[in-house]
Design a protein around this motif. Structure first.
Motif, PDB file in Angstrom:
ATOM      1  N   GLY A   7       0.842  -1.198   0.000  1.00 13.51           N
ATOM      2  CA  GLY A   7       0.000   0.000   0.000  1.00 13.51           C
ATOM      3  C   GLY A   7       0.878   1.249   0.000  1.00 13.51           C
ATOM      4  O   GLY A   7       0.549   2.255   0.618  1.00 13.51           O
ATOM      5  N   SER A  10      -0.575   4.666  -0.971  1.00  6.10           N
ATOM      6  CA  SER A  10      -1.454   5.417  -0.063  1.00  6.10           C
ATOM      7  C   SER A  10      -0.804   6.747   0.308  1.00  6.10           C
ATOM      8  O   SER A  10       0.378   6.979   0.021  1.00  6.10           O
ATOM      9  CB  SER A  10      -1.703   4.599   1.199  1.00  6.10           C
ATOM     10  OG  SER A  10      -0.481   4.412   1.889  1.00  6.10           O
ATOM     11  N   LEU A  12       0.083   7.751   3.346  1.00  7.80           N
ATOM     12  CA  LEU A  12       1.227   7.480   4.229  1.00  7.80           C
ATOM     13  C   LEU A  12       2.321   6.721   3.479  1.00  7.80           C
ATOM     14  O   LEU A  12       3.512   6.976   3.670  1.00  7.80           O
ATOM     15  CB  LEU A  12       0.797   6.639   5.441  1.00  7.80           C
ATOM     16  CG  LEU A  12      -0.355   7.140   6.310  1.00  7.80           C
ATOM     17  CD1 LEU A  12      -0.466   6.313   7.585  1.00  7.80           C
ATOM     18  CD2 LEU A  12      -0.159   8.587   6.676  1.00  7.80           C
ATOM     19  N   GLY A  13       1.896   5.802   2.619  1.00  6.38           N
ATOM     20  CA  GLY A  13       2.852   4.959   1.917  1.00  6.38           C
ATOM     21  C   GLY A  13       3.787   5.747   1.022  1.00  6.38           C
ATOM     22  O   GLY A  13       4.994   5.492   0.988  1.00  6.38           O
ATOM     23  N   ASN A  35      -3.755   2.619  -7.951  1.00  6.41           N
ATOM     24  CA  ASN A  35      -3.086   3.890  -8.259  1.00  6.41           C
ATOM     25  C   ASN A  35      -1.567   3.738  -8.254  1.00  6.41           C
ATOM     26  O   ASN A  35      -0.938   3.770  -7.193  1.00  6.41           O
ATOM     27  CB  ASN A  35      -3.509   4.952  -7.230  1.00  6.41           C
ATOM     28  CG  ASN A  35      -5.000   5.173  -7.247  1.00  6.41           C
ATOM     29  OD1 ASN A  35      -5.553   5.622  -8.252  1.00  6.41           O
ATOM     30  ND2 ASN A  35      -5.675   4.836  -6.154  1.00  6.41           N
ATOM     31  N   SER A  68      -2.378  -1.146   3.468  1.00  9.30           N
ATOM     32  CA  SER A  68      -3.631  -1.300   2.713  1.00  9.30           C
ATOM     33  C   SER A  68      -4.811  -1.278   3.666  1.00  9.30           C
ATOM     34  O   SER A  68      -4.789  -1.936   4.709  1.00  9.30           O
ATOM     35  CB  SER A  68      -3.632  -2.644   1.979  1.00  9.30           C
ATOM     36  OG  SER A  68      -2.530  -2.708   1.135  1.00  9.30           O
ATOM     37  N   GLY A  69      -5.822  -0.540   3.292  1.00  5.82           N
ATOM     38  CA  GLY A  69      -6.995  -0.460   4.151  1.00  5.82           C
ATOM     39  C   GLY A  69      -7.997   0.522   3.582  1.00  5.82           C
ATOM     40  O   GLY A  69      -7.780   1.119   2.528  1.00  5.82           O
ATOM     41  N   LYS A  71      -9.988   3.726   5.220  1.00  2.35           N
ATOM     42  CA  LYS A  71     -10.204   4.529   6.427  1.00  2.35           C
ATOM     43  C   LYS A  71     -11.411   5.460   6.281  1.00  2.35           C
ATOM     44  O   LYS A  71     -11.645   6.297   7.156  1.00  2.35           O
ATOM     45  CB  LYS A  71      -8.941   5.332   6.761  1.00  2.35           C
ATOM     46  CG  LYS A  71      -8.607   6.395   5.727  1.00  2.35           C
ATOM     47  CD  LYS A  71      -7.468   7.268   6.196  1.00  2.35           C
ATOM     48  CE  LYS A  71      -7.263   8.504   5.343  1.00  2.35           C
ATOM     49  NZ  LYS A  71      -6.950   8.292   3.930  1.00  2.35           N
ATOM     50  N   SER A 112      -5.401   2.098  14.190  1.00  2.00           N
ATOM     51  CA  SER A 112      -5.963   3.451  14.299  1.00  2.00           C
ATOM     52  C   SER A 112      -6.499   3.756  15.700  1.00  2.00           C
ATOM     53  O   SER A 112      -6.799   2.842  16.479  1.00  2.00           O
ATOM     54  CB  SER A 112      -7.115   3.518  13.285  1.00  2.00           C
ATOM     55  OG  SER A 112      -8.004   4.530  13.603  1.00  2.00           O
ATOM     56  N   TYR A 135     -15.092   0.811  10.877  1.00  5.85           N
ATOM     57  CA  TYR A 135     -13.659   1.009  10.625  1.00  5.85           C
ATOM     58  C   TYR A 135     -12.859   0.507  11.833  1.00  5.85           C
ATOM     59  O   TYR A 135     -11.953  -0.328  11.703  1.00  5.85           O
ATOM     60  CB  TYR A 135     -13.387   2.497  10.358  1.00  5.85           C
ATOM     61  CG  TYR A 135     -11.926   2.873  10.239  1.00  5.85           C
ATOM     62  CD1 TYR A 135     -11.104   2.269   9.298  1.00  5.85           C
ATOM     63  CD2 TYR A 135     -11.361   3.848  11.080  1.00  5.85           C
ATOM     64  CE1 TYR A 135      -9.761   2.622   9.186  1.00  5.85           C
ATOM     65  CE2 TYR A 135     -10.027   4.207  10.973  1.00  5.85           C
ATOM     66  CZ  TYR A 135      -9.225   3.589  10.030  1.00  5.85           C
ATOM     67  OH  TYR A 135      -7.904   3.930   9.924  1.00  5.85           O
ATOM     68  N   LYS A 139     -10.446  -2.926  12.155  1.00  2.00           N
ATOM     69  CA  LYS A 139      -9.023  -2.761  12.503  1.00  2.00           C
ATOM     70  C   LYS A 139      -8.714  -3.612  13.734  1.00  2.00           C
ATOM     71  O   LYS A 139      -7.662  -4.255  13.822  1.00  2.00           O
ATOM     72  CB  LYS A 139      -8.707  -1.287  12.821  1.00  2.00           C
ATOM     73  CG  LYS A 139      -8.538  -0.407  11.598  1.00  2.00           C
ATOM     74  CD  LYS A 139      -7.199  -0.650  10.917  1.00  2.00           C
ATOM     75  CE  LYS A 139      -6.967   0.290   9.766  1.00  2.00           C
ATOM     76  NZ  LYS A 139      -5.838  -0.103   8.927  1.00  2.00           N
ATOM     77  N   THR A 158      -1.808   4.877  14.952  1.00  2.00           N
ATOM     78  CA  THR A 158      -1.550   6.299  14.791  1.00  2.00           C
ATOM     79  C   THR A 158      -2.873   7.013  14.568  1.00  2.00           C
ATOM     80  O   THR A 158      -3.933   6.378  14.515  1.00  2.00           O
ATOM     81  CB  THR A 158      -0.529   6.558  13.660  1.00  2.00           C
ATOM     82  OG1 THR A 158      -0.161   7.937  13.671  1.00  2.00           O
ATOM     83  CG2 THR A 158      -1.083   6.203  12.289  1.00  2.00           C
ATOM     84  N   VAL A 161      -2.961  11.736  10.628  1.00  2.00           N
ATOM     85  CA  VAL A 161      -1.628  12.090  10.127  1.00  2.00           C
ATOM     86  C   VAL A 161      -1.750  13.323   9.226  1.00  2.00           C
ATOM     87  O   VAL A 161      -2.635  13.413   8.372  1.00  2.00           O
ATOM     88  CB  VAL A 161      -0.985  10.901   9.369  1.00  2.00           C
ATOM     89  CG1 VAL A 161       0.416  11.280   8.898  1.00  2.00           C
ATOM     90  CG2 VAL A 161      -0.943   9.673  10.277  1.00  2.00           C
TER      91      VAL A 161
END
Ligand SMILES: NC(=O)c1ccc[n+]([C@@H]2O[C@H](COP(=O)([O-])OP(=O)(O)OC[C@H]3O[C@@H](n4cnc5c(N)ncnc54)[C@H](OP(=O)(O)O)[C@@H]3O)[C@@H](O)[C@H]2O)c1
Length: 290
Positions: A7, A10, A12-13, A35, A68-69, A71, A112, A135, A139, A158, A161
């Motif tokens: 991921g 993403s 963050l990625g 993407n 991967s997720g 949110k 999360s 969500y 998680k 986290t 962000v």
């Protein structure tokens, strides 16, 4: 050290990939699903067990970061199956592939603040979880699965962000640049986490993974703020005071936003932090100064 970011496409990625690409001790691989944000990313479907198994046994990474997720709180609330498949299955499939292929890979799974109930705030890494959203529930299922699995892993919680590419942050910065008035909630508290601080924290965790026994880690900014206070700090950082910030109240009994999801940083991370929250955030906000 071989690092695989699942991921990497993403928000963050992309940041983590750039951060670790710049480090000479790491050979970094990143994956995308829909993407392809960087040309060297590998196509990878975390829901396809065969592909997960073959990719991991071929690459044999020392570390795997699972990002991967889904949110999107609203989407998850409307479609539990979707929330379950994207927030639970990648962790399960990766952990099973590591264990079935006898790999030595260490896993960092991104969880999360939404695993908490969201009324008392100041949640520590030993507090009981009681998620109120799909969500958060899905998680937590992933966390529970990983904690019972035989693999070497850390659950990294986290929250909010902040950085380039972040939906809330980009919306706020853009509004602070162009709106005359902006209403921000004073009764919704969180622990925003600057992206540069997060990257350094992950670096610390990866490099000391085997020394750290703790399995559940809170990597968040050290300040509990409400949204109004956070917007004020961003406004000061931007040096643009044309927007009048107005306090507003959210009905947290009906909204997916919770009253207080703030978390306390894990003790184990206290030593690595080089700068204050304000300094990290200033450097993130500087990128938006026109
Ligand atoms: N952002 C935050 O403030 C925050 C806070 C706490 C926790 N987290 C957690 O951290 C992780 C990353 O957050 P983010 O905001 O950076 O996420 P994001 O931008 O929404 O990206 C979601 C990622 O999931 C990938 N993905 C979707 N379906 C997939 C599939 N079938 N197989 C493999 N990958 C798939 C997407 O790939 P494509 O885009 O290529 O399709 C994308 O890379 C998430 O798990 C999130 O829950 C984020």
């Amino acid at each position: 050290m071989k690092l695989l970011i699942i991921g990497a496409s993403s928000f963050l990625g992309n940041h983590l990939y750039d951060f670790f690409q710049g480090k000479k001790d790491f050979s970094t691989f990143g994956t995308y699903f829909k993407n392809k944000t960087k040309s060297d990313f590998l196509y990878f479907d975390a829901l396809n067990k065969d592909q997960v198994s073959s990719t991991l046994s071929e690459l044999r990474p020392d570390h795997i970061i699972v990002l991967s997720g889904n949110k999107n709180l609203k989407q998850c609330e409307l479609d539990y199956e979707k929330a379950y498949s994207l927030n639970f299955c990648p962790a399960k499939n990766v952990a099973e592939a590591v264990s079935e292929n006898n790999l030595k890979s260490r896993i960092i799974f991104f969880s999360s603040d939404y695993v908490f109930e969201g009324s008392k705030g100041y949640y520590s890494d030993s507090d009981e979880c009681f998620p109120k959203t799909n969500y958060g529930k899905t998680k937590l299922l992933a966390e529970t699965f990983l904690l019972k699995s035989p693999v070497r892993m850390k659950i990294l919680r986290t929250s909010a962000v902040m950085g380039k590419g972040g939906l809330f942050f980009e919306w706020l910065i853009s509004a602070l640049k162009k709106e005359k008035r902006l209403s921000m909630f004073t009764n919704v508290f969180f622990t925003p986490t600057p992206i540069n601080f997060l990257c350094e924290g992950i670096d610390f965790l990866v490099s000391r993974f085997d020394e750290i026994e703790q399995k559940v880690i809170h990597l968040v900014g050290e300040l509990r703020l409400n949204r109004f206070e956070f917007a004020k700090i961003c406004q000061i950082n931007l040096g643009n005071f044309n927007t009048l910030l107005e306090p507003a109240m959210e009905d947290t009994s009906t909204s997916l936003f919770k009253h207080d999801l703030s978390m306390i940083q894990s003790e184990i991370l206290k030593n690595f932090q080089k700068e204050s929250f304000e300094t990290y955030l200033r450097s993130v906000t500087d990128a938006f100064k026109a």
